[in-house]
Design an enzyme around this catalytic site. Structure first.
Site, PDB file in Angstrom:
ATOM      1  N   HIS A 186       0.824  -1.200   0.000  1.00 49.82           N
ATOM      2  CA  HIS A 186       0.000   0.000   0.000  1.00 49.82           C
ATOM      3  C   HIS A 186       0.864   1.258   0.000  1.00 49.82           C
ATOM      4  CE1 HIS A 186      -3.931  -2.051   1.530  1.00 49.82           C
ATOM      5  NE2 HIS A 186      -3.678  -2.289   0.273  1.00 49.82           N
ATOM      6  N   ARG A 293      -9.393  -9.902  -8.958  1.00 45.55           N
ATOM      7  CA  ARG A 293      -9.150 -10.935  -7.938  1.00 45.55           C
ATOM      8  C   ARG A 293     -10.264 -10.862  -6.893  1.00 45.55           C
ATOM      9  NH1 ARG A 293      -4.312  -8.188  -9.006  1.00 45.55           N
ATOM     10  NH2 ARG A 293      -2.616  -9.479  -9.812  1.00 45.55           N
ATOM     11  N   ARG A 329     -12.036 -13.378 -11.634  1.00 45.65           N
ATOM     12  CA  ARG A 329     -11.517 -14.692 -11.221  1.00 45.65           C
ATOM     13  C   ARG A 329     -12.274 -15.173  -9.991  1.00 45.65           C
ATOM     14  NH1 ARG A 329      -5.291 -14.960  -9.567  1.00 45.65           N
ATOM     15  NH2 ARG A 329      -6.079 -14.075  -7.614  1.00 45.65           N
ATOM     16  N   GLU A 424      -2.184 -21.724 -15.786  1.00 48.86           N
ATOM     17  CA  GLU A 424      -1.076 -21.432 -14.876  1.00 48.86           C
ATOM     18  C   GLU A 424      -0.409 -22.685 -14.318  1.00 48.86           C
ATOM     19  OE1 GLU A 424      -2.625 -19.148 -11.578  1.00 48.86           O
ATOM     20  OE2 GLU A 424      -4.541 -20.188 -11.656  1.00 48.86           O
ATOM     21  N   ASN A 447       2.748 -15.486 -13.745  1.00 47.85           N
ATOM     22  CA  ASN A 447       3.429 -15.434 -12.450  1.00 47.85           C
ATOM     23  C   ASN A 447       3.515 -16.823 -11.815  1.00 47.85           C
ATOM     24  OD1 ASN A 447       3.538 -12.734 -12.918  1.00 47.85           O
ATOM     25  ND2 ASN A 447       2.090 -12.141 -11.326  1.00 47.85           N
ATOM     26  N   ASP A 448       2.392 -17.560 -11.845  1.00 44.65           N
ATOM     27  CA  ASP A 448       2.404 -18.917 -11.290  1.00 44.65           C
ATOM     28  C   ASP A 448       2.922 -19.933 -12.306  1.00 44.65           C
ATOM     29  OD1 ASP A 448       1.711 -18.785  -8.636  1.00 44.65           O
ATOM     30  OD2 ASP A 448      -0.432 -18.733  -9.020  1.00 44.65           O
ATOM     31  N   ARG A 458       8.991 -18.625  -6.476  1.00 49.34           N
ATOM     32  CA  ARG A 458       9.383 -17.260  -6.822  1.00 49.34           C
ATOM     33  C   ARG A 458       9.740 -16.419  -5.611  1.00 49.34           C
ATOM     34  NH1 ARG A 458       3.679 -14.351  -8.463  1.00 49.34           N
ATOM     35  NH2 ARG A 458       2.304 -15.750  -7.365  1.00 49.34           N
ATOM     36  N   CYS A 495      -2.039 -12.302 -18.214  1.00 46.45           N
ATOM     37  CA  CYS A 495      -2.263 -11.366 -17.115  1.00 46.45           C
ATOM     38  C   CYS A 495      -1.157 -11.384 -16.055  1.00 46.45           C
ATOM     39  CB  CYS A 495      -3.615 -11.622 -16.449  1.00 46.45           C
ATOM     40  SG  CYS A 495      -3.837 -13.279 -15.783  1.00 46.45           S
TER      41      CYS A 495
END
Length: 564
Positions: A186, A293, A329, A424, A447-448, A458, A495
């Site tokens: 944040h 998400r 998702r 993924e 990413n995954d 990762r 994505c």
């Protein structure tokens, strides 16, 4: 020179102001009057909420409503009934307020910090921020004040909490350096909203950088240069000027279509984490939402969100995007994203465990509620809201999901929306041609996919060298999925972070990728990068890349051919 996380772009040059954090240590003791101790705690909570609301009001004026809403998470954690009950229970059992607060918030901090998804891990910083605020009040300590600083200050602090960022003197702060934090924290989001260059996670920054030192902060490349030479200063002043010019040049792409140099249309959409992020995405000129998400709705709730509560959140995003596509998702939780009221079991390896679609199919009442809410919002959006299923590994899973949706459609009369899957996992990639028979679209979650494909966590620095988007195995996997989608006639998007990587843009275009889903702040730059390549040029680059054998060779070649 020190390196860290490039959290907010730009070049900052100024004088270091090393923030000294308050001493929040205390000696646990048993209070004589438990009721008086509870009242101390309640007074600290009330004061914290009052101060946070004042920060939200100030931030709304300085950086806008969306960035200010981030501070709302602090109020949620301060008011959380579960935490309050835990603190009061500990006080009743003989703890002082300081110890009760510390132990309760530490438990929540550990829960969030152990989650796999970086977006959720960063919520641990919000929990720690609330704990710090409450302890400071209970102990009579003053928190770090960044509201009044000299001109051209470089703030150097161990951890830049959202509450510090909320009070920061924007006009006088030239840059930010911290020892902790990531791009999705944040604090990083607020720093970007304030347009202050920031480099986070610089080891021992508060020790190595002295108060009063001249410092250069390269937020674009994640570099910090204390006591720069005259040559360094000249170099970075030129870079600062260039950055300002480039930022201005990007505005030329606002309001334009996303097209290649030879006129082929692409869709450029945004990744968001909650309904309010839709406003941010729209302000950055996105062409829809490629990944919403939905688990934030569940993380922020004290109990399972009702169908109406979920419908309202999904509808809000769809209405904000008007006629643009929105891909949501379904719930992606597991041992790495613990939600207390779901009573998930702890697993030795949650990343390969009972999560995402596996959990949803095992808890069909809750899944039906989410699917129904999504289908209601989809009906209101005229079919522009699509449902995406995460962590699919078998064809049987997507068939089960479709059967549930069809059953809901028959019983409610709601139209059946487009249903697709994130690709993924290696099994989904290898079965993409078969999955395409039962999917209306694919979205590659790189990413995954990279971590599963390369068998490399990762988050583990010891195997970080294997987590390479440029690895030929990763590129071949992506090409295979795009080709499978093309043969089946369904759209394919991407994505992950790769979608906004300028070096990889020609490769993805050459493979035939149709949809690029990126963070809102990357929209205009990604549009520019796409506009620089013709499909023929991109195909030539992609073809050559597939002849290379290592990630290093791919990276070197792409750096050589990159257009600027």
């Amino acid at each position: 020179m020190y390196e860290g996380v490039n959290a907010s772009d730009g070049i900052g040059i100024g004088v270091a102001r090393v923030a000294v954090e308050p001493d929040l240590s205390f000696t646990p003791h048993a209070p004589e009057d438990a009721k008086a101790e509870e009242e101390r705690y309640q007074a600290a909570v009330a004061k914290f909420i009052e101060q946070t609301n004042a920060q939200i009001e100030r931030m709304t004026k300085t950086v806008g409503e969306e960035a200010a809403a981030i501070m709302g998470a602090h109020i949620e954690f301060a008011e959380d009934e579960g935490i309050r009950d835990m603190v009061n229970g500990s006080i009743e059992s003989g703890m002082c307020a300081e110890q009760a607060v510390s132990e309760a918030y530490d438990m929540y901090y550990n829960m969030f910090s152990n989650m796999e998804d970086e977006l959720f891990r960063e919520r641990a910083a919000d929990v720690a921020d609330v704990k710090t605020g409450l302890l400071a009040d209970l102990l009579g300590q003053e928190l770090v004040d960044l509201s009044t600083l000299p001109e051209n200050s470089i703030v150097v602090v161990r951890e830049l909490t959202p509450s510090m960022t909320a009070d920061i003197d924007k006009d006088n702060v030239a840059g930010i350096v911290t020892e902790t934090g990531g791009r999705t924290s944040h604090s990083a989001i607020i720093a970007r909203a304030l347009e202050i260059p920031a480099v986070l996670s610089v080891a021992d920054a508060t020790s190595n950088i002295k108060n009063g030192d001249m410092v250069v902060v390269d937020g674009t490349n994640g570099k910090v240069i204390p006591t720069p030479s005259d040559h360094d200063l000249e170099h970075y002043r030129a870079k600062a000027k260039q950055y300002a010019e480039e930022k201005l040049a990007l505005e030329a792409y606002r309001g334009k279509e996303t097209v290649t140099a030879d006129g082929e249309k692409k869709l450029l959409v945004a990744n968001i984490g909650n309904p309010d992020d839709a406003n941010v995405a729209s302000e950055h000129d996105c062409e829809g939402v490629g990944l919403f998400r939905s688990e934030f709705l569940f993380m922020d709730a004290k109990e399972l969100p009702s169908e109406d509560e979920q419908f309202a959140a999904y509808q809000k995003v769809a209405l904000r995007m008007k006629d643009q596509p929105v891909i949501i998702r379904t719930l992606d939780v597991g041992g790495d994203k613990d939600i207390p009221y779901l009573h998930l079991e702890q697993e030795e390896n949650p990343f390969l465990g009972y999560r995402a679609v596996r959990y949803c199919l095992g808890n069909q009442d809750a899944f039906r509620t989410q699917l129904t809410a999504l289908m209601r919002a989809g009906a209101d959006s005229g079919g522009q809201l699509w449902i995406m299923i995460p962590m699919v590994t078998t064809v049987a899973e997507i068939k089960q999901v479709r059967q549930l949706a069809e059953d809901i459609s028959q019983k409610t009369g709601l139209p059946l929306p487009k249903i697709g899957t994130m690709i993924e996992t290696p099994s989904a990639m290898l079965m993409a041609d078969v999955l395409a028979k039962y999917c209306d679209f694919f979205s590659i979650g790189t990413n995954d996919l990279i971590q599963y494909l390369m068998a490399a966590d990762r988050g583990n620095p010891n195997v970080a060298y294997l987590y390479q988007p440029c690895d030929p195995a990763v590129l071949r996997a992506i090409q295979a999925v795009i080709q499978a989608g093309a043969r089946a006639g369904i759209p394919v998007g991407l994505c992950g972070e790769m979608a906004s990587d300028a070096m990889l843009t020609p490769v993805l275009l050459g493979f035939g990728l149709e949809r690029f889903s990126v963070s809102p702040s990357a929209i205009l730059n990604t549009r520019r990068e796409i506009s620089r390549w013709s499909i023929q040029e991109a195909q030539k680059v992609a073809k050559h890349v597939l002849t290379l054998e290592t990630a290093a060779e791919v990276a070197a070649y792409l750096a050589e051919v990159r257009k600027r």
